[in-house]
Design an enzyme around this catalytic site. Structure first.
Site, PDB file in Angstrom:
ATOM      1  N   PHE A  34      -8.719 -30.825  18.646  1.00 21.41           N
ATOM      2  CA  PHE A  34      -8.294 -31.950  19.490  1.00 21.41           C
ATOM      3  C   PHE A  34      -8.418 -33.296  18.812  1.00 21.41           C
ATOM      4  CE2 PHE A  34      -7.509 -29.501  23.166  1.00 21.41           C
ATOM      5  CZ  PHE A  34      -8.373 -28.434  23.095  1.00 21.41           C
ATOM      6  N   TYR A 102     -25.871 -37.904  16.381  1.00 24.23           N
ATOM      7  CA  TYR A 102     -25.502 -37.584  15.006  1.00 24.23           C
ATOM      8  C   TYR A 102     -26.523 -36.619  14.444  1.00 24.23           C
ATOM      9  CZ  TYR A 102     -24.917 -38.067   9.947  1.00 24.23           C
ATOM     10  OH  TYR A 102     -24.743 -37.799   8.603  1.00 24.23           O
ATOM     11  N   ASP A 146     -20.009 -19.774  24.375  1.00 24.58           N
ATOM     12  CA  ASP A 146     -19.291 -19.855  23.097  1.00 24.58           C
ATOM     13  C   ASP A 146     -20.242 -20.169  21.954  1.00 24.58           C
ATOM     14  OD1 ASP A 146     -16.536 -21.818  21.744  1.00 24.58           O
ATOM     15  OD2 ASP A 146     -17.135 -19.728  21.443  1.00 24.58           O
ATOM     16  N   LYS A 148     -21.567 -19.783  18.650  1.00 25.45           N
ATOM     17  CA  LYS A 148     -21.209 -19.147  17.378  1.00 25.45           C
ATOM     18  C   LYS A 148     -21.587 -20.108  16.269  1.00 25.45           C
ATOM     19  CE  LYS A 148     -16.411 -20.687  17.716  1.00 25.45           C
ATOM     20  NZ  LYS A 148     -15.601 -20.758  18.888  1.00 25.45           N
ATOM     21  N   GLU A 150     -20.075 -21.776  14.160  1.00 23.70           N
ATOM     22  CA  GLU A 150     -19.251 -22.995  14.039  1.00 23.70           C
ATOM     23  C   GLU A 150     -19.643 -24.069  15.048  1.00 23.70           C
ATOM     24  OE1 GLU A 150     -17.136 -19.603  12.330  1.00 23.70           O
ATOM     25  OE2 GLU A 150     -18.234 -19.969  14.194  1.00 23.70           O
ATOM     26  N   ASN A 151     -20.385 -23.669  16.085  1.00 25.82           N
ATOM     27  CA  ASN A 151     -20.773 -24.656  17.108  1.00 25.82           C
ATOM     28  C   ASN A 151     -22.232 -25.063  16.990  1.00 25.82           C
ATOM     29  OD1 ASN A 151     -18.268 -24.690  18.183  1.00 25.82           O
ATOM     30  ND2 ASN A 151     -18.702 -23.221  19.808  1.00 25.82           N
ATOM     31  N   ASP A 164     -20.608 -28.757  21.110  1.00 26.06           N
ATOM     32  CA  ASP A 164     -19.344 -28.227  21.624  1.00 26.06           C
ATOM     33  C   ASP A 164     -19.481 -27.373  22.875  1.00 26.06           C
ATOM     34  OD1 ASP A 164     -16.554 -26.258  20.384  1.00 26.06           O
ATOM     35  OD2 ASP A 164     -16.688 -27.880  21.818  1.00 26.06           O
ATOM     36  N   THR A 181     -14.400 -16.517  20.718  1.00 24.69           N
ATOM     37  CA  THR A 181     -13.716 -15.666  19.724  1.00 24.69           C
ATOM     38  C   THR A 181     -14.181 -14.238  19.944  1.00 24.69           C
ATOM     39  OG1 THR A 181     -15.558 -16.089  18.282  1.00 24.69           O
ATOM     40  CG2 THR A 181     -13.637 -17.474  17.989  1.00 24.69           C
TER      41      THR A 181
HETATM   42  C1  MPY Z   1     -14.422 -32.309  15.466  1.00 19.91           C
HETATM   43  C2  MPY Z   1     -15.479 -31.551  14.814  1.00 19.91           C
HETATM   44  C3  MPY Z   1     -15.949 -30.447  15.695  1.00 19.91           C
HETATM   45  C4  MPY Z   1     -15.017 -29.539  16.212  1.00 19.91           C
HETATM   46  C5  MPY Z   1     -15.460 -28.468  17.004  1.00 19.91           C
HETATM   47  C6  MPY Z   1     -16.817 -28.295  17.292  1.00 19.91           C
HETATM   48  C7  MPY Z   1     -17.748 -29.209  16.788  1.00 19.91           C
HETATM   49  C8  MPY Z   1     -19.213 -28.994  17.100  1.00 19.91           C
HETATM   50  C9  MPY Z   1     -19.901 -28.422  15.906  1.00 19.91           C
HETATM   51  C10 MPY Z   1     -17.323 -30.289  16.003  1.00 19.91           C
HETATM   52  N1  MPY Z   1     -18.280 -31.204  15.471  1.00 19.91           N
HETATM   53  C11 MPY Z   1     -18.917 -32.106  16.297  1.00 19.91           C
HETATM   54  O1  MPY Z   1     -18.619 -32.229  17.474  1.00 19.91           O
HETATM   55  N2  MPY Z   1     -19.952 -32.848  15.706  1.00 19.91           N
HETATM   56  C12 MPY Z   1     -20.804 -33.639  16.430  1.00 19.91           C
HETATM   57  C13 MPY Z   1     -21.727 -34.122  15.538  1.00 19.91           C
HETATM   58  C14 MPY Z   1     -21.430 -33.656  14.268  1.00 19.91           C
HETATM   59  C15 MPY Z   1     -20.318 -32.870  14.389  1.00 19.91           C
HETATM   60  C16 MPY Z   1     -22.430 -34.162  13.402  1.00 19.91           C
HETATM   61  N3  MPY Z   1     -22.645 -34.037  12.081  1.00 19.91           N
HETATM   62  C17 MPY Z   1     -21.806 -33.405  11.213  1.00 19.91           C
HETATM   63  O2  MPY Z   1     -20.743 -32.852  11.504  1.00 19.91           O
HETATM   64  C18 MPY Z   1     -22.204 -33.394   9.766  1.00 19.91           C
HETATM   65  C19 MPY Z   1     -21.429 -32.660   8.871  1.00 19.91           C
HETATM   66  C20 MPY Z   1     -21.797 -32.619   7.518  1.00 19.91           C
HETATM   67  C21 MPY Z   1     -22.919 -33.321   7.050  1.00 19.91           C
HETATM   68  N4  MPY Z   1     -23.299 -33.259   5.701  1.00 19.91           N
HETATM   69  C22 MPY Z   1     -24.191 -34.281   5.175  1.00 19.91           C
HETATM   70  C23 MPY Z   1     -24.886 -33.782   3.917  1.00 19.91           C
HETATM   71  N5  MPY Z   1     -23.911 -33.256   2.936  1.00 19.91           N
HETATM   72  C24 MPY Z   1     -24.594 -32.797   1.748  1.00 19.91           C
HETATM   73  C25 MPY Z   1     -23.140 -32.151   3.534  1.00 19.91           C
HETATM   74  C26 MPY Z   1     -22.380 -32.633   4.763  1.00 19.91           C
HETATM   75  C27 MPY Z   1     -23.676 -34.063   7.966  1.00 19.91           C
HETATM   76  C28 MPY Z   1     -23.325 -34.092   9.314  1.00 19.91           C
HETATM   77  N6  MPY Z   1     -23.265 -34.878  14.191  1.00 19.91           N
HETATM   78  N7  MPY Z   1     -22.847 -34.857  15.475  1.00 19.91           N
END
Ligand code: MPY
Length: 288
Positions: A34, A102, A146, A148, A150-151, A164, A181
Site C-alpha cells: 500500500f 521506529y 497473520d 509471520k 515478515e511482520n 502490521d 499466507t
Molecule cells: C511498508 C513496510 C511494511 C510493509 C508490511 C509490513 C510491515 C511491518 C513489518 C512493514 N514495515 C513497517 O510497517 N515498519 C514499521 C516500522 C519499521 C517498519 C521499522 N524499521 C524498519 O523497517 C527497519 C528496517 C531496516 C533497518 N536496518 C538498520 C540497520 N541496517 C544494518 C539494516 C537495516 C532498521 C529498521 N520501524 N518501524
C-alpha cells in the site's frame, strides 16, 4: 528522551491534527503493497518515528478501507513492549499516514535469511516474546492471525516487535475470514471453519519450527500439497543435532489439529525448552 504526544493536545488544550509539515522525512525503511515506510523526526520534540504512507487509491483498489480502519483502531489501543506502537494517524488528499514506533534493529525475516536458522537461545527468546505479546493481545480480545517473519521487527536491543495488524480482529465471536499466507494457516482456517485465538497458538508452532529449521514445517512447491500437509498435520523433523528433543516436544504440542488441545500461552512460557534457553530480557544481540 523526548516523548511523542499522540493526542497532541496544544498548550491551550486545543486538539489539532498532525500533518506532514510536522515531520522531517529521512531514509526509506521499507516498501509494502500500500505504500512506503520512512524514518522521520517530529520537528518540535525531535522524536524519531517510522512514518507509514498508504495511498488512498490503493485502498480503493484492494477494498482495504475496513481492514485499515480496524488495523488503526486495534494497534492504537495496544501498549506492550513486543507490539509495535501506533501513536496516531493523519491524512492529506492522496495519502493516509501512520505514525509508528521506529524499530531500529531490522526486519526479522532478513535476519533469518542471513543466519539461515536461529540458535535455540535466539529462537526460544523470540518465541517467549511472541507468546507474551499474544497473551496481551488475547487478553484484549485481539487475534493477530497473520504472525509471520515478515511482520516481525527487532529494535536496537534485539527485542522483537509484532508489526502490521492488517489482519488482526477483535475476537468476541468466532471468525470465518480467510487471510494470511498458506504456510502459517491453522487447519481450521484452511478449512474456512470458525476459528478463534487458538490459531495464533498454532502459528507459534509454525514459527518455532521455522526459526530452528529455516523453513516452515509444511512448505511445499505446490500450494495444494501444503494444504494437505497442514490438514494431516504431516510434521517431519529432519535429523539435526542443533534441535533438542524439548524443542520438538514444544512444536508437537502446538501443531495439534484440535485447537482446544494446543498448548496454552501460559503453558508455553512454563515449557522446559523456554525456561532453559530463553533470555529473560527478551533481547539477544549475540551474533549466533
Ligand atoms: C511498508 C513496510 C511494511 C510493509 C508490511 C509490513 C510491515 C511491518 C513489518 C512493514 N514495515 C513497517 O510497517 N515498519 C514499521 C516500522 C519499521 C517498519 C521499522 N524499521 C524498519 O523497517 C527497519 C528496517 C531496516 C533497518 N536496518 C538498520 C540497520 N541496517 C544494518 C539494516 C537495516 C532498521 C529498521 N520501524 N518501524
Amino acid at each position: 528522551m523526548a516523548t511523542l504526544n499522540p493526542s497532541r493536545q496544544g498548550e491551550g488544550g486545543k486538539k489539532d491534527e498532525w500533518s506532514l509539515a510536522d515531520f522531517e522525512i529521512g531514509k526509506l525503511l521499507g516498501e509494502g503493497k500500500f505504500g512506503k515506510v520512512y524514518l522521520a523526526r517530529e520537528r518540535e520534540s525531535g522524536y524519531v518515528v517510522a512514518l507509514k504512507t498508504i495511498f488512498k487509491e490503493k485502498l480503493d483498489k484492494y477494498q482495504y478501507h475496513n481492514h485499515l480502519r480496524r488495523e488503526i483502531e486495534i494497534q492504537c489501543s495496544l501498549e506492550h513492549p513486543n507490539v509495535l506502537r501506533l501513536y496516531a494517524w493523519f491524512h492529506d488528499e492522496t495519502r493516509i499516514f501512520l505514525i509508528l514506533e521506529y524499530a531500529a534493529g531490522r526486519e526479522l525475516y532478513k535476519l533469518l535469511q542471513d543466519l539461515k536458522c536461529f540458535s535455540e537461545k535466539r529462537a526460544s527468546t523470540y518465541i517467549a516474546s511472541l507468546t507474551r505479546a499474544l497473551a496481551y493481545l488475547h487478553e484484549k480480545q485481539v487475534i493477530h492471525r497473520d504472525i509471520k517473519p515478515e511482520n516481525l521487527l527487532l529494535d536496537l536491543e534485539g527485542r522483537l516487535k509484532i508489526a502490521d495488524f492488517g489482519w488482526a480482529v477483535q475476537s468476541s465471536a468466532k471468525r470465518h475470514t480467510m487471510c494470511g499466507t498458506i504456510d502459517y494457516l491453522a487447519p481450521e482456517m484452511v478449512e474456512k471453519k470458525a476459528h478463534d485465538h487458538a490459531v495464533d497458538n498454532w502459528t507459534l508452532g509454525v514459527l518455532c519450527y521455522e526459526f530452528l529449521y529455516g523453513v516452515p514445517p509444511f512448505e511445499e512447491e505446490d500450494q495444494g500439497n501444503t494444504f494437505r500437509r497442514i490438514m494431516k498435520v504431516d510434521l517431519r523433523f529432519p535429523p539435526t543435532p542443533y534441535v533438542s528433543a524439548e524443542a520438538k516436544d514444544l512444536i508437537s504440542k502446538l501443531l495439534v489439529k484440535d485447537s482446544s488441545q494446543r498448548l496454552s500461552l501460559q503453558k508455553i512460557l512454563e515449557h522446559p525448552w523456554i525456561v532453559k534457553h530463553a533470555d529473560p530480557s527478551g533481547s539477544c544481540n549475540t551474533l549466533t
